[in-house]
Write an enzyme that holds these catalytic residues in place. Sequence first.
Site, PDB file in Angstrom:
ATOM      1  N   HIS A 157       0.791  -1.301   0.192  1.00  0.00           N
ATOM      2  CA  HIS A 157       0.104   0.435  -0.026  1.00  0.00           C
ATOM      3  C   HIS A 157       0.525   0.990  -0.357  1.00  0.00           C
ATOM      4  O   HIS A 157       1.868   1.195   0.338  1.00  0.00           O
ATOM      5  CB  HIS A 157      -1.294   0.620   1.387  1.00  0.00           C
ATOM      6  CG  HIS A 157      -2.126   0.943   1.748  1.00  0.00           C
ATOM      7  ND1 HIS A 157      -1.859   1.887   1.302  1.00  0.00           N
ATOM      8  CD2 HIS A 157      -3.593   0.751   1.215  1.00  0.00           C
ATOM      9  CE1 HIS A 157      -2.614   2.672   1.674  1.00  0.00           C
ATOM     10  NE2 HIS A 157      -4.110   1.749   0.859  1.00  0.00           N
ATOM     11  N   CYS A 200      -3.470   2.489  -4.337  1.00  0.00           N
ATOM     12  CA  CYS A 200      -4.478   3.547  -3.424  1.00  0.00           C
ATOM     13  C   CYS A 200      -4.656   4.416  -4.169  1.00  0.00           C
ATOM     14  O   CYS A 200      -3.721   5.877  -4.317  1.00  0.00           O
ATOM     15  CB  CYS A 200      -3.670   3.633  -1.845  1.00  0.00           C
ATOM     16  SG  CYS A 200      -5.008   4.746  -1.328  1.00  0.00           S
ATOM     17  N   TYR A 207     -14.506   4.636   7.455  1.00  0.00           N
ATOM     18  CA  TYR A 207     -15.141   3.225   7.561  1.00  0.00           C
ATOM     19  C   TYR A 207     -17.210   3.061   7.687  1.00  0.00           C
ATOM     20  O   TYR A 207     -17.277   2.504   7.827  1.00  0.00           O
ATOM     21  CB  TYR A 207     -14.526   2.232   7.610  1.00  0.00           C
ATOM     22  CG  TYR A 207     -13.032   2.014   6.304  1.00  0.00           C
ATOM     23  CD1 TYR A 207     -13.172   1.106   6.482  1.00  0.00           C
ATOM     24  CD2 TYR A 207     -12.025   2.873   7.151  1.00  0.00           C
ATOM     25  CE1 TYR A 207     -11.665   1.080   4.765  1.00  0.00           C
ATOM     26  CE2 TYR A 207     -11.051   2.114   6.931  1.00  0.00           C
ATOM     27  CZ  TYR A 207     -10.798   1.500   5.504  1.00  0.00           C
ATOM     28  OH  TYR A 207      -9.371   1.682   5.419  1.00  0.00           O
ATOM     29  N   HIS A 222      -7.916   0.747  -4.880  1.00  0.00           N
ATOM     30  CA  HIS A 222      -8.560   1.552  -3.209  1.00  0.00           C
ATOM     31  C   HIS A 222      -9.099   2.557  -4.530  1.00  0.00           C
ATOM     32  O   HIS A 222      -7.980   3.137  -5.341  1.00  0.00           O
ATOM     33  CB  HIS A 222      -7.780   1.834  -2.599  1.00  0.00           C
ATOM     34  CG  HIS A 222      -7.137   0.772  -1.147  1.00  0.00           C
ATOM     35  ND1 HIS A 222      -6.691   1.220  -0.334  1.00  0.00           N
ATOM     36  CD2 HIS A 222      -7.634  -0.598  -0.998  1.00  0.00           C
ATOM     37  CE1 HIS A 222      -6.901  -0.047   0.343  1.00  0.00           C
ATOM     38  NE2 HIS A 222      -6.848  -0.540   0.027  1.00  0.00           N
ATOM     39  N   ASP A 281     -12.785   2.783  -0.684  1.00  0.00           N
ATOM     40  CA  ASP A 281     -12.090   3.352   0.354  1.00  0.00           C
ATOM     41  C   ASP A 281     -12.649   4.493   1.001  1.00  0.00           C
ATOM     42  O   ASP A 281     -13.062   5.704  -0.032  1.00  0.00           O
ATOM     43  CB  ASP A 281     -10.694   3.421  -0.075  1.00  0.00           C
ATOM     44  CG  ASP A 281      -9.709   3.330   1.178  1.00  0.00           C
ATOM     45  OD1 ASP A 281     -10.526   3.577   2.412  1.00  0.00           O
ATOM     46  OD2 ASP A 281      -8.422   4.065   1.201  1.00  0.00           O
ATOM     47  N   HIS A 282     -12.417   4.581   2.542  1.00  0.00           N
ATOM     48  CA  HIS A 282     -13.267   6.331   2.973  1.00  0.00           C
ATOM     49  C   HIS A 282     -14.136   6.649   2.517  1.00  0.00           C
ATOM     50  O   HIS A 282     -13.665   7.830   2.103  1.00  0.00           O
ATOM     51  CB  HIS A 282     -12.083   7.445   2.643  1.00  0.00           C
ATOM     52  CG  HIS A 282     -10.195   6.857   3.650  1.00  0.00           C
ATOM     53  ND1 HIS A 282      -9.291   7.436   3.639  1.00  0.00           N
ATOM     54  CD2 HIS A 282     -10.070   5.625   4.482  1.00  0.00           C
ATOM     55  CE1 HIS A 282      -8.563   6.569   3.917  1.00  0.00           C
ATOM     56  NE2 HIS A 282      -8.926   5.398   4.620  1.00  0.00           N
TER      57      HIS A 282
HETATM   58  C1  DNO Z   1      -6.534   3.529   5.637  1.00  0.00           C
HETATM   59  C2  DNO Z   1      -6.246   2.218   5.297  1.00  0.00           C
HETATM   60  C3  DNO Z   1      -4.391   1.812   5.688  1.00  0.00           C
HETATM   61  C4  DNO Z   1      -4.448   0.594   4.998  1.00  0.00           C
HETATM   62  C5  DNO Z   1      -2.666  -0.417   5.369  1.00  0.00           C
HETATM   63  C6  DNO Z   1      -2.249  -1.258   4.587  1.00  0.00           C
HETATM   64  O1  DNO Z   1      -7.043   3.733   5.385  1.00  0.00           O
HETATM   65  O2  DNO Z   1      -5.924   2.555   3.667  1.00  0.00           O
HETATM   66  O3  DNO Z   1      -4.500   1.926   6.207  1.00  0.00           O
HETATM   67  O4  DNO Z   1      -4.928  -0.978   5.057  1.00  0.00           O
HETATM   68  O5  DNO Z   1      -2.161   0.914   4.793  1.00  0.00           O
HETATM   69  O6  DNO Z   1      -1.447  -1.966   4.885  1.00  0.00           O
END
Ligand code: DNO
Length: 400
Positions: free
Chosen positions: A247, A285, A372, A312, A355-356
Amino acid sequence: MELTWRWFGKKDKITLQMLRQIGVEGIVTALHDVPLGEVWTREAIRDLREYIESNGLRWSVVESLPVTETIKYGGPDRDQQIETYKQSLRNLAAEGIYTVCYNFMPVLDWARTDLYHPNADGTSNLYFSYAEFAYFDIYILKRKGAREEWAAFHLFPGRDVLAEVEELRRTMTPEGEHRLVDNIIVKTQGFVSGNIREDDEHPLEIFRSLLARYEGIGRDELRENMRYFLSAVIPVCDECGVNLCVHPDDPPIPVLGLPRIVRTDEDIDWFLHAVDNPHNGLTFCAGSLSAGLQNDVTALARKYASRTHFVHLRSCHIFPNGDFTEASHLGGRADLVELCRIFESTNPRLPMRVDHGKTMLGDEARGYNAGYSFLGRMFALAQMQGVLAAIKKTHPQMKS
Ligand code: DNO
């Protein structure tokens, strides 16, 4: 792409049955109860996999199999920790789970200063303020050399972060300081299996002692430690078919005097070549990458699609002063429509998760993990489902 969702295990307030109703196909999760540095046993993996399958879903991706700090700073027990990691990889593969995400960020996983930054429309988002982050560094963490580093911080021309910190200091309250500690090193860390848990009584002390481990570790040393780790684990991935995918650093800037080595095109190119094997890949990501002005996210997607094992989907907006917030999934610096097109044409079964999401329509009262939310993420997922459907319709050869 395969529509996946990050789910935090059986204690998650969002149930697998809820996820089935909104079109989720695969689950992204981890064995959150296993302490950092212990082997993930086949039995524990099987138990969770069967639970997911009994709900009509599949365990598609591990996020994350944590790389312990000793591997990152090259401590005396790193070889033993790497053996543990290899064993967990073998166990995951034996249970049919072949995509594993991790990160190589020292001490702090992702960082934000505000978890509920209000938007004009009544929703809220995650937010990163350089002034608040510097305030935390200088006045709360009291890190040696912090003030000098921030004085020399000229990423955003014309911005005097130190002057803003002094301004903040005039109005800062003990509650405000507590909130910053919570946001930066507690609330964002515990649930992602980071170094600090919500019930730790002295998070700042733990944090300081971890930071001390990195004295003398700069970018080159951290790179060597990542190469050492990859050289040891990629042969196992090769042998059992696991796609390991790092990531990117979030945000993609060095923080708190710590080096960060997965934040630019050059960094990605470096680690992919450090151990040049298709199993050594990237978690693309788009959110983390788009929080860095240096990154042209679409160009990165084109360049690295073939080594991307997991995506992501989210996007950041950077303000003129450099602060950033999480934009709508259809706005911001990352063109998610174009990204979907690129990844869909490269591999129509590539797992992606939104994501987020925003916090909206009552999410705030539910106590979800920061970033989340349920309704906010569901809304973003629906947007991405629409985008993917449109792409497949206009390019019928992309039908999966
Ligand atoms: C946060 C996530 C990170 C991710 C880690 C992967 O929202 O995107 O915590 O899961 O960095 O190892």
